[in-house]
Design an enzyme around this catalytic site. Structure first.
Site, short mmCIF file in Angstrom:
data_model
loop_
_atom_site.label_atom_id
_atom_site.label_comp_id
_atom_site.label_asym_id
_atom_site.label_seq_id
_atom_site.Cartn_x
_atom_site.Cartn_y
_atom_site.Cartn_z
N LYS A 194 0.87 -1.19 0.00
CA LYS A 194 0.00 0.00 0.00
C LYS A 194 0.90 1.23 0.00
O LYS A 194 1.44 1.62 1.02
CB LYS A 194 -0.86 -0.02 1.27
CG LYS A 194 -2.25 0.56 1.11
CD LYS A 194 -2.33 2.06 0.90
CE LYS A 194 -2.02 2.87 2.13
NZ LYS A 194 -1.81 4.29 1.83
N GLU B 272 9.32 1.41 10.97
CA GLU B 272 10.32 2.44 10.62
C GLU B 272 9.62 3.78 10.75
O GLU B 272 8.88 4.19 9.86
CB GLU B 272 10.82 2.23 9.19
CG GLU B 272 11.48 0.88 8.93
CD GLU B 272 12.87 0.78 9.52
OE1 GLU B 272 13.45 1.82 9.89
OE2 GLU B 272 13.37 -0.36 9.63
N CYS C 46 13.19 11.12 7.27
CA CYS C 46 13.22 10.69 8.68
C CYS C 46 14.62 10.87 9.24
O CYS C 46 14.82 11.06 10.43
CB CYS C 46 12.80 9.23 8.78
SG CYS C 46 13.72 8.18 7.67
N GLU D 16 9.51 16.73 14.70
CA GLU D 16 10.11 16.48 13.40
C GLU D 16 9.71 17.65 12.49
O GLU D 16 8.53 17.89 12.26
CB GLU D 16 9.54 15.17 12.87
CG GLU D 16 10.31 14.54 11.77
CD GLU D 16 9.74 13.17 11.39
OE1 GLU D 16 8.53 12.93 11.54
OE2 GLU D 16 10.53 12.34 10.91
P1 NAD Z 1 2.00 8.60 7.59
O1 NAD Z 1 2.20 7.86 8.86
O2 NAD Z 1 0.99 9.67 7.55
O3 NAD Z 1 1.62 7.59 6.42
C1 NAD Z 1 2.43 6.50 6.08
C2 NAD Z 1 1.60 5.47 5.32
O4 NAD Z 1 0.62 4.95 6.21
C3 NAD Z 1 0.84 6.03 4.12
O5 NAD Z 1 0.83 5.05 3.10
C4 NAD Z 1 -0.55 6.24 4.68
O6 NAD Z 1 -1.56 6.18 3.69
C5 NAD Z 1 -0.65 5.04 5.61
N1 NAD Z 1 -1.65 5.18 6.67
C6 NAD Z 1 -2.01 6.30 7.34
N2 NAD Z 1 -2.98 6.00 8.23
C7 NAD Z 1 -3.22 4.67 8.14
C8 NAD Z 1 -4.11 3.77 8.79
N3 NAD Z 1 -4.95 4.17 9.73
N4 NAD Z 1 -4.07 2.47 8.43
C9 NAD Z 1 -3.24 2.04 7.48
N5 NAD Z 1 -2.38 2.84 6.82
C10 NAD Z 1 -2.37 4.14 7.15
O7 NAD Z 1 3.45 9.14 7.18
P2 NAD Z 1 3.85 10.04 5.92
O8 NAD Z 1 3.40 11.44 6.18
O9 NAD Z 1 3.46 9.38 4.64
O10 NAD Z 1 5.45 9.96 5.99
C11 NAD Z 1 6.23 10.79 6.78
C12 NAD Z 1 6.65 10.07 8.05
O11 NAD Z 1 7.36 8.88 7.70
C13 NAD Z 1 7.65 10.89 8.86
O12 NAD Z 1 7.31 10.82 10.22
C14 NAD Z 1 8.98 10.19 8.60
O13 NAD Z 1 9.93 10.36 9.61
C15 NAD Z 1 8.55 8.78 8.46
N6 NAD Z 1 9.57 8.01 7.74
C16 NAD Z 1 10.32 7.10 8.44
C17 NAD Z 1 11.32 6.38 7.79
C18 NAD Z 1 12.16 5.38 8.53
O14 NAD Z 1 12.77 4.55 7.87
N7 NAD Z 1 12.22 5.40 9.85
C19 NAD Z 1 11.55 6.59 6.43
C20 NAD Z 1 10.78 7.53 5.75
C21 NAD Z 1 9.77 8.23 6.42
#
Ligand code: NAD
Length: 489
Positions: free
Chosen positions: A186, A262, A296, A393
């Site tokens: 997804k 992650e 991140c 962040e």
């Molecule tokens: P997000 O948590 O809003 O969304 C991530 C994914 O989860 C998306 O595909 C979203 O559609 C899905 N999602 C959201 N709510 C959901 C639910 N209730 N059920 C199932 N899926 C759901 O994050 P974002 O804004 O897309 O990304 C930014 C974040 O990702 C930042 O906090 C960043 O630090 C983190 N990040 C972490 C890493 C790592 O390796 N640690 C790498 C890249 C990004």
């Protein structure tokens, strides 16, 4: 490099499949379509399929059905599919980079770097597929034998964020394929196009039907909730915010799913007085500005020894101020737009809060007028202790600089966060370097370098940055179970 033409953009968009990929078929979404936007102009690029909960269930059905034969597929062949996909990505590097820039906004040169980085996970795990091993041991009492084997976890759900549209997928898909797992992927609603292109590449590379299923959706909770609750699912690997990660972990507890999380970061970048300031500024530029600060791993706070904090901040401001801001497809652009208005508002609020509490902008400090979600590269000096951006962040091109007096104070400041993904340390003193690396509460440290990402290394965090590792020999372990057989001789 020359600026990309509109017809080149259209050709790249036309080449991307825009439907769901389930059981080896490209099909329409039951909820119609949704549009993907170009963040540099705030206008739609194209429409793609919007999945319902039933579509997601069909994707899991396909993954479960394919699981039985895929887990028995020769590891060498699993590896060779990955290797062919790696080569196909490299051969189409320019086209995939343009696609990524269109949907995510980062400059083309950075998209190219992500395409290469993302592909590298497929190459790395193509090599790991044939190195899944077990053990044979004599029981300590000499009576029996202890046999251990490693087997694929089973059907996985892989959920990825928008900020690295390709690499966050390949870090999960590569090891899952290598280990013999099937999956439902997804991608983020904001940037699904790179993942759709990847699914097509894997199909063309010979990945059997049902091994990888891709579901794009506007309603992630509604589509993913039933999958997480389905007893046939065995693992959830999630990259995204800590907030959503915690929610998913709660949902996953009912079925005791294997988890990889992650999550978010708040990376400290520490510069000691024995560091080469120019080197540190160069590293800071990478740690801060890669991906427009939307990483991140982005340096979120700069802790600099008092004696050099002034010159460090001035030099960093000079570099950031010289960066060209614009649409990522334009020649010479260094900094693209933020992903959307809500992200830009968050950055604006954090900077306004810091300035309101006494921080001093050396450069930037404002959103840009006009179309797109641009924010000027910003350096803030004299950032006070209570500024919110030290704890949250930022996810934007903003560098807060603070001074420290001694090593203990620097480490205490670095560790004063709930996150624990990565830290950066600049020092020329070898003993200090190791001492500080040991005391930092993070999963990774960049020692005299501003970037840690490498497919051959274990990427991941501790504390509220999550758990599990992607890449390196550790990466495939996330997709394997250990079975022990007690042998009576
Ligand atoms: P997000 O948590 O809003 O969304 C991530 C994914 O989860 C998306 O595909 C979203 O559609 C899905 N999602 C959201 N709510 C959901 C639910 N209730 N059920 C199932 N899926 C759901 O994050 P974002 O804004 O897309 O990304 C930014 C974040 O990702 C930042 O906090 C960043 O630090 C983190 N990040 C972490 C890493 C790592 O390796 N640690 C790498 C890249 C990004």
């Amino acid at each position: 490099m020359t600026t990309i033409t509109a017809s080149e953009e259209q050709r790249v968009l036309d080449n991307v499949p825009k439907r769901l990929y389930i059981g080896g078929e490209w099909r329409d979404g039951s909820k119609g379509t949704f549009s993907v936007e170009d963040p540099a102009i705030g206008e739609p690029l194209c429409e793609i399929a919007d999945a319902s909960a039933d579509d997601a269930k069909a994707a899991l059905d396909a993954a479960v059905e394919a699981g039985a034969h895929w887990s028995q597929h020769p590891p060498r062949e699993r590896g060779e599919i990955l290797r062919r996909a790696f080569e196909a990505i490299i051969a189409r590097e320019d086209e995939l980079a343009l696609l990524m820039t269109l949907e995510m906004g980062k400059p083309l040169k950075e998209s190219k770097a992500e395409v290469a980085y993302g592909a590298e996970f497929l190459r790395w795990f193509s090599e790991q597929a044939v190195r899944i091993e077990g053990r044979y041991a004599v029981a300590p009492n000499g009576q029996g034998r202890l046999l251990t084997m490693q087997q694929p976890v089973g059907p996985c759900l892989l959920i990825t964020p928008w900020n690295f549209p390709l690499a966050m997928g390949t870090r999960k898909i590569g090891p899952a394929i290598a280990a013999g797992c099937t999956m439902v992927v997804k991608p983020a609603q904001l940037t699904p196009l790179s993942m759709l292109a990847l699914a097509k590449i894997l199909e063309d590379a010979g990945l059997p039907s049902g091994v990888l299923n891709l579901v794009s959706a506007t309603s992630s909770g509604e589509t993913m909730g039933p999958l997480i609750a389905d007893p046939r699912l065995r693992k959830l690997s999630f990259t995204g915010s800590t907030e959503v990660g915690k929610k998913l972990m709660e949902q996953a507890s009912d079925n005791l799913l294997r988890l990889s999380m992650e999550l978010g970061g708040n990376a400290p970048f520490i510069v000691f007085d024995d560091a080469d300031v120019d080197d540190a500024v160069q590293g800071a530029l990478i740690a801060k500005m890669r991906n427009i600060g939307e990483a991140c791993t982005a340096a979120n706070r700069f802790h600099v020894a008092e004696s050099i904090a002034g010159p460090f901040a001035e030099k960093l401001a000079e570099k950031l101020g010289a960066m060209k801001v614009g649409r990522g497809t334009e020649d010479g652009v260094d900094v693209g737009p933020l992903i959307d208005q809500s992200q830009r508002s968050k950055v604006t609020e954090l900077v306004d809060d810091a300035v309101g509490r006494g921080a001093r902008p050396l450069v930037g400090g404002h959103a840009r007028e006009g179309a797109g979600y641009f924010y000027d590269p910003t350096v803030l000096a004299d950032v006070p202790d209570d500024a919110n951006l030290l704890r949250e962040e930022i996810f934007g091109p903003v560098a807060p600089v603070r001074a420290f007096d001694d090593e203990d104070e620097a480490i205490a400041a670095a560790n004063a966060t709930e996150y624990g993904l990565v830290a950066y340390v600049y020092t020329s003193n070898f003993k200090r370097a190791l001492r500080v690396c040991e005391r930092l509460e993070t999963g990774m440290v960049g020692l005299n370098q501003g970037m840690v990402s490498n497919a051959a290394a274990p990427f991941g965090g501790i504390k509220q940055s999550g758990f599990g590792r992607e890449g390196g020999p550790e990466g495939i372990q996330e997709y394997l179970e250990t079975k022990y057989v007690a042998v009576n001789l």
